[in-house]
Design an enzyme around this catalytic site. Sequence first.
Site, PDB file in Angstrom:
ATOM      1  N   GLU A  60       0.856  -1.177  -0.154  1.00 46.89           N
ATOM      2  CA  GLU A  60       0.275   0.383  -0.428  1.00 46.89           C
ATOM      3  C   GLU A  60       1.074   1.312   0.221  1.00 46.89           C
ATOM      4  OE1 GLU A  60      -2.851   0.213   2.746  1.00 46.89           O
ATOM      5  OE2 GLU A  60      -3.541   2.350   2.713  1.00 46.89           O
ATOM      6  N   LYS A  82       5.292   0.047   7.914  1.00 50.79           N
ATOM      7  CA  LYS A  82       5.212   1.850   7.826  1.00 50.79           C
ATOM      8  C   LYS A  82       4.208   2.134   8.861  1.00 50.79           C
ATOM      9  CE  LYS A  82       4.042  -0.079   3.265  1.00 50.79           C
ATOM     10  NZ  LYS A  82       2.167   0.124   3.512  1.00 50.79           N
ATOM     11  N   ARG A 129       6.329 -13.386   8.917  1.00 49.55           N
ATOM     12  CA  ARG A 129       6.706 -12.366   8.397  1.00 49.55           C
ATOM     13  C   ARG A 129       7.932 -12.304   8.890  1.00 49.55           C
ATOM     14  NH1 ARG A 129       2.904  -7.684   8.745  1.00 49.55           N
ATOM     15  NH2 ARG A 129       5.062  -5.733   9.294  1.00 49.55           N
TER      16      ARG A 129
END
Length: 795
Positions: free
Chosen positions: A39, A276, A266
């Site tokens: 994103e 982020k 992750r």
Amino acid sequence: MMSTNKGHTPARDFIRQIVKADVESGRYDGRVVTRFPPEPNGYLHVGHVKAISLNFGIAEEFGGRYHLRFDDTNPESEDEEYVLSMQEDIRWLGFDWGEHLYFASDYFGQLYDFAEVLVKKGLAYVDSQSGVEIRESRGTVTEPGVDSPYRMRSTEENLDLFRRMRACEFEDGAHVLRGKIDMASPNMLMRDPVLYRIRHAHHYRQGDEWCIYPLYDFAHCLEDAIEGVTHSLCSIEFTNNREIYDWVLESVGFEEPRPHQYEFARLEIQNAVLSKRSILPLVEAGAVSGWDDPRLSTLRGFRRRGVPPEALRNFVGMVGIARTESTIDVAKLDFAIRDVLNDSAPRVMAVLDPLKIVLSNYVEGPGEVLEAPYYPHDVPLQGSRGVPFSRELYIERADFAENPPKGFRRLVPGGEVRLRYAYVIRCEEVVKDAEGKIVELRCSYDAETRGGGTPDGRKVKGTVQWVPAQHALDAEVRLYERLFLDGASQAEQDEPVDLLARVNPKSITVIEGAKIEPSVADDPDDTRYQFERTGYFWRDPVDGSVERLVFNRIVPLKDSWGRKTAKSAPASPESVSSSTVIPVDAEIPTRSGGVKGPIRERPAVSEQRAAARTADPSLATRFERYSTELGLSTEHADLLSASHATGDFFEAALEAHAEPSEVAAWMVTDLRGLRGDRGLAGLPFGGEALGALAALVAGGRVSRRAAKDVLARMVEQGGDPSDLVAEMGLEQVDDHEALQSVISQVLEAWPDKVDDYRAGKKNLIGLFVGEVMKATHGAADPKAVRGLLTTSLEE
Ligand code: ATP
Ligand code: MG
């Protein structure tokens, strides 16, 4: 002889196993399409390197294609600036998506149509409850939710309301579109999830075209389906979303073979923030200088600090892909960075905390120029530069001790030390100022020792770096430490405010007045150096200029973090003359096993090694011999003379292959990575076998890459390297004839697919390329393979 290895080559991780099985079963006609879908609401971080390497790497390995898709369905946080920076950062990393650049927002029209399909099928309804009501009626993990009073609206009413939502007739929050699934589902996400919401917001790409926006769970799977993605790989936090991913695709009407989602762990790094959303508040609060602050784990930060992109790629490769989360010690990242720089960075001399030396018996005036090599013997590069030598020099303040601690090997009053590439000097007099601070040392030099040797054979304890006072360049040097004092990974990510409190106030140290040897003035700005004994450095690309040299430390030479935390001292900038610390309990630090986990409790091993040598002169003799006679770097000599067992193993290997630096590299770099925590004595082979393998590589019988696979096999089960090369079919493939024979075998092994290909399924080429690459263990050139395959298949 070469074997095709069909079905025998183990895939590297569970995701690759899935992809491999799908390719073999022809599930997608052999097609592999992956995507990286960030994103655009911030800058990329090293966690993304893992996702990018996995997605793009798999597509490349299986002859598929990969997409870069901006998942820009949320108008409030997204921005063109991020779109551009992300592309730039991915290119910097070394990946190129070619023409496959996509934007989810380009699909808004199609997504809307898919939503109407759901409404018409009675699988979605317009809910007019408030956000709070929707949340409160969703239930809890232990209690089912309550149906919305609007759940039974007719299809006509739903369609009418949804179209009017699209036509911007309503205020934000007046209605939402929800999937009609199951308010009692054990998976909370399946309790009639919101698919569309009203937002009168300006979208950075679509402008004011839309006032309803799809939510992730509705949009993402459809974006995949629109693009023909086969394997939709994402991190573990999306596990519960998989059910809705499947529901949406099936409900809209996408049939098998349709995209499927798979989750992997992750990347989490100790003392780093990899999200982020969590980095943004640090930037906004000014806790860091920007997204490119060298202390951040953003790609911008790493890039500015001077970290080479291949080090990041290697790092995520070392970490690997697994299902379960584990936090990686940051020492592993540093290791990967050093690993690349060690083989490429020219060594120069710098003094961060200068102490002036005057050589009373050296001529006044310009002096001489000494030739100094840029690289130690075991680095496959050559080159040298001249360093002016004259009466006044600087050495590192910490390389002199008026009252030396036990074991101090450098300059002391009345003692001698070797100046790197120059002469042996003796300290004759210590000059102090009124406060008693040492301001200068008066020394004498021994003209007979040019180049560092002592013709009379006398022992000189240490060697120190220096710079010529008159010609030195002044520089500012910035040293970086971990940004956070303690754990700041996933667990804390939802509380960005807490992160601010954890920022390590000593995470940056600025040293003014460092002195650098003059040769660096002539080098390109982006040269990454090793300042001998201090670390790897490069010029800060933002604050530095021709008038003002500013160097960032990319990474120290050795890990000092383990030692500090072991003593549970607060994080503080390490002293410039850092003593070496290697995380290990065996003789040589291990690449994967040793860097992780208990490293923080371990003592300063190189100090132990130094102590072992003091206690055992035969080890000291080995160290001297390895570094002088055999020409090994100090690091390698230090590691290989750590114990008798290590030295014996090394020397046995030399018997089989008399190239010390090559054998040392095999031992220090490759073997330690493979044997984990196992000691050399626990291996099913001895030094001779390692030497024999090195000789096969040197002789061109097997590529170095493939030889690593042989070594891995040897570590597991022993065996003769030459036999193994033959047995594993790893003979170097360098000519078309050999390649052609592999290709024939692959085609013979897949008769059905060959027929399909000839009948028009051209995308099966990817399957064949993948098989040939596997059969040659990556020893063949994929372009050549593709070319030869196409010709063979047309026949
Ligand atoms: P945000 O904080 O905005 O969610 P993010 O850092 O999680 O940002 P995304 O844009 O959500 O980044 O993620 C893009 C892709 O990168 C996703 O497919 C996600 O699975 C993957 N990804 C994000 N962070 C990591 C990580 N730490 N390790 C591995 N993959 C990651
Ligand atoms: Mg995310």
